[in-house]
Design an enzyme around this catalytic site. Structure first.
Site, PDB file in Angstrom:
ATOM      1  N   ASN A 138      32.572  40.603  38.033  1.00 51.95           N
ATOM      2  CA  ASN A 138      32.551  41.226  37.755  1.00 51.95           C
ATOM      3  C   ASN A 138      34.193  41.033  38.191  1.00 51.95           C
ATOM      4  OD1 ASN A 138      30.110  43.090  37.993  1.00 51.95           O
ATOM      5  ND2 ASN A 138      30.259  42.051  39.118  1.00 51.95           N
ATOM      6  N   GLU A 139      35.232  41.512  36.633  1.00 55.81           N
ATOM      7  CA  GLU A 139      36.530  41.477  36.914  1.00 55.81           C
ATOM      8  C   GLU A 139      37.364  42.759  37.487  1.00 55.81           C
ATOM      9  OE1 GLU A 139      38.086  38.807  35.764  1.00 55.81           O
ATOM     10  OE2 GLU A 139      36.872  38.115  34.107  1.00 55.81           O
ATOM     11  N   PRO A 140      38.713  42.489  37.403  1.00 52.68           N
ATOM     12  CA  PRO A 140      39.699  43.373  38.418  1.00 52.68           C
ATOM     13  C   PRO A 140      38.804  44.929  37.463  1.00 52.68           C
ATOM     14  CG  PRO A 140      40.577  41.395  38.109  1.00 52.68           C
ATOM     15  CD  PRO A 140      39.243  40.905  37.578  1.00 52.68           C
ATOM     16  N   SER A 189      36.174  46.724  38.171  1.00 52.09           N
ATOM     17  CA  SER A 189      34.633  46.528  38.537  1.00 52.09           C
ATOM     18  C   SER A 189      34.494  47.967  39.697  1.00 52.09           C
ATOM     19  CB  SER A 189      34.040  45.497  39.170  1.00 52.09           C
ATOM     20  OG  SER A 189      33.657  44.775  37.623  1.00 52.09           O
ATOM     21  N   THR A 232      40.229  35.153  33.069  1.00 48.97           N
ATOM     22  CA  THR A 232      39.502  34.299  33.202  1.00 48.97           C
ATOM     23  C   THR A 232      39.089  33.556  32.319  1.00 48.97           C
ATOM     24  OG1 THR A 232      38.402  36.516  34.645  1.00 48.97           O
ATOM     25  CG2 THR A 232      36.730  34.450  33.397  1.00 48.97           C
TER      26      THR A 232
END
Length: 642
Positions: free
Chosen positions: A175-177, A179, A194
């Site tokens: 869940n990346e920035p 999300s 990432t």
């Protein structure tokens, strides 16, 4: 029962007294251990207790599991419990957080491969109870597949326990920035950071998949119990942002602040930037030790942008340090003590200055000519991290031995080895180098190097190392290539330390009988080799400490290409002239395969020589800012007492 009022796990009771103290800054419960090993064992205990508790009631235990380096020791301990203590996984159902997309299950970089390698192949879990996102589903089927993954979790009654790591972007799962807190299992595009962090495993960022399938924030937060693992100084910044910052989609892990049964489990390095650890005087009253005072005053000087000797009583009072002022009676006395301590760390004689009083110098004057071992984890860390000090030790007449702990072969790109083989064959074709060429050309992205290719790559790095040591004037017989066995797997994943590794380290120390040892204390190495090389040195020192020749041995730790010691930690600072900076640069340039697009770059895009120079210049600038002498650059060391 409301989630907010649930009693937390007994993990809290395992911590040593005083290790956790909530402050107004912290918004997530956390426990700090001395080492990741200790923390991992306690987490494994909690998981095993939960499994047994559910089994005693005839119920399944539903675990959400993570991959990456953080949980490996937890899985190792669970496997040990299964083998030695009868822990059964027959009632365990697992759901993994994520998987790269696209990704074949048999790919050595897949999380399917990872989980079986580290856990599932070693316990009695039923294959039908294992759920890992499938990286082979077609793009048209992903949405339906993700919905079905969510449904399977619901059918099992939800997650009883969710294990997490944390990425430098603050991601949990993938869940990346950006999300959303209500997000469910879905496909997602990976953040560049990432992918950079995964680059070493894939041998280049260009080989890292751009997408993944991940459980959503909502899926994770619905777990009854959450433990997030964070190990090492690389995680310190994001840990602070998550525990002390505001809830934000830009740092998805901050959503855990709203979970009533979540705990961060960290080692000291990962917790280092928490306010109560880093600047405890901002939290409340302190026990003012000499070291804490030194740290606080250097912090205050930099925070106020004033030289130490210009700090006033008002500066101390305004910064939560009035109790220190009361103890010492005046800012003048505190300033002088701190200034003198910093001044005494500076020396142009890293091996000690002959015929000089050494009470105010970091190193002893005697013996005037010391035997020195510089341990270098990779075949270039010596010149990158302490090339100026190395040069000065030689110039001042000490007997210098360089011990390269690993071959560094995996950091040599295929095209470099191919170039060497083709040059050799151009002189006269041989079966040996023809096979090297064939092995490299036949290799796919998932294959390990053949033993022959690894040998060629290792010899390339040996030749580069000898070029640098000869430049500094070291006889070849004082250059030692240890090739520690833990490293020689041909893959990013290394073998555990063994008695063979320790015996090799013991032998070189016993052979040289050094008065000084320099070693890499940089634990931020993205592929862990520095950490392992330091651990094997510490074990050797533990075993040899009672030998007569070790009574007069001092150990100095340098840091590598990723970080430098904090100013208050430095115990020896070696100034470098502009000429020495250039000599250090030239020595680094002998390591040609590690220039211009090095394979394991980490998060910093600069070449290693640029990083090293700018870091050394920054250290010198900090000393100048604190009110001390101005130098072109400085290399820094901390003494290790064994």
């Amino acid at each position: 029962m409301d989630m907010k009022t649930k009693t937390r796990s007994s993990l809290i009771s395992y911590q040593p007294a005083g290790q956790f103290e909530e402050t107004r800054f912290e918004k997530i419960h956390n426990v700090i251990f001395d080492t990741s090993q200790q923390g991992s064992i306690e987490v494994a205990k909690e998981i095993s207790n939960l499994i047994r508790e559910r089994a005693s009631k005839g119920q399944n235990c539903v675990l959400g599991l993570a991959t990456g380096s953080s949980p490996i020791k937890v899985y190792e301990e669970l496997v040990r419990m299964h083998r030695e203590e009868g822990l059964s996984f027959s009632n365990v159902v697992t759901f993994n957080l994520d998987e790269y997309y696209p990704m074949e299950k048999g790919n050595i970089q897949s999380y399917h491969y990872f989980m079986h390698q580290h856990l599932f192949d070693h316990v009695d879990i039923a294959p039908g109870n294992i759920h890992i996102p499938d990286g082979t589903v077609s793009i048209e089927e992903i949405k339906e597949y993700c919905r079905s993954y969510e449904k399977k979790i619901e059918e099992e009654g939800g997650l009883d326990f969710q294990l997490l790591g944390i990425g430098r972007t603050g991601h949990i799962g993938f869940n990346e920035p950006g999300s959303h807190h209500n997000s469910a299992t879905r496909d997602i595009t990976l953040d560049h950071i990432t992918r950079v962090d995964a680059a070493s495993a894939f041998k280049g960022v260009e080989n890292v998949p751009r997408k993944a399938i991940t459980m959503g924030i909502s899926t994770i937060r619905n777990a009854k119990r959450i433990i997030l693992l964070a190990w090492g100084q690389n995680k310190a910044e994001v840990v602070k942002a998550t525990i002390e910052g505001e809830i934000s989609s830009e740092v998805p892990a901050t959503y855990l602040q709203e979970h009533g049964n979540a705990t961060f489990v960290m080692d000291k390095e990962a917790a280092a930037q928490l306010t109560r650890i880093d600047t405890p005087w901002l939290v409340g009253g302190c026990s003012w030790t000499e070291d804490l005072t030194h740290k606080a005053v250097t912090w205050l000087s930099m925070a106020k942008a004033k030289p130490i000797l210009q700090l006033t009583d008002k500066d101390y009072n305004d910064s939560g340090m009035s109790d220190l002022l009361n103890l010492e009676l005046s800012s003048y006395e505190i300033n002088i003590k701190t200034f003198n301590r910093l001044q005494h760390t500076i020396t142009g004689w890293p091996g000690g200055k002959p015929n000089a009083a050494d009470s105010n110098r970091p190193e002893r004057a005697e013996p005037t000519k010391k035997r020195v071992i510089i341990f270098s984890p990779h075949p270039d860390d010596d010149v990158i991290s302490m090339g100026g000090t190395f040069d000065r030790l030689v110039a001042q007449g000490h007997e210098i031995h360089i011990a390269y702990q690993t071959s560094g072969n995996i950091a040599v790109a295929d095209h470099e080895a191919l170039k060497v083989a083709e040059v050799a064959n151009s002189i006269g074709e041989t079966p040996l180098f023809s096979k090297v060429i064939k092995d490299i050309q036949a290799k796919t992205g998932e294959d390990f190097d053949s033993e022959l290719v690894r040998k060629v790559k290792g010899n390339i790095r040996r030749a580069e190392s000898l070029g640098a040591t000869r430049y500094f004037g070291i006889p070849d017989e004082q250059v030692h290539f240890l090739d520690l066995p833990f490293y020689e797997t041909g893959a990013i994943k290394k073998s555990p330390l063994s008695e063979k590794d320790i015996a090799i380290m013991n032998n070189i120390i016993e052979e040289v009988r050094p008065h000084q040892i320099f070693a890499a204390g940089d634990l931020a190495d993205p592929h862990g080799t520095h950490r392992v090389c330091l651990e094997v040195l510490f074990e050797s020192l533990r075993r040899l400490k009672d030998e007569f020749f070790m009574k007069d041995c001092w150990v100095w730790l340098y840091r590598g290409a990723w970080h430098e010691w904090e100013i208050h930690e430095i115990e020896m600072a070696v100034p470098m002239s502009p000429e020495q900076v250039l000599r250090k640069r030239k020595a680094i340039f002998y390591h040609q395969t590690q220039k211009d697009g090095v394979m394991f770059q980490g998060e910093d895009p600069r070449e290693f020589w640029v990083r090293a120079e700018e870091r050394n210049k920054e250290t010198a600038h900090k000393y100048q800012t604190l009110g001390l002498a101005s130098y072109a650059a400085m290399e820094a060391f901390v003494r290790y007492h064994f």
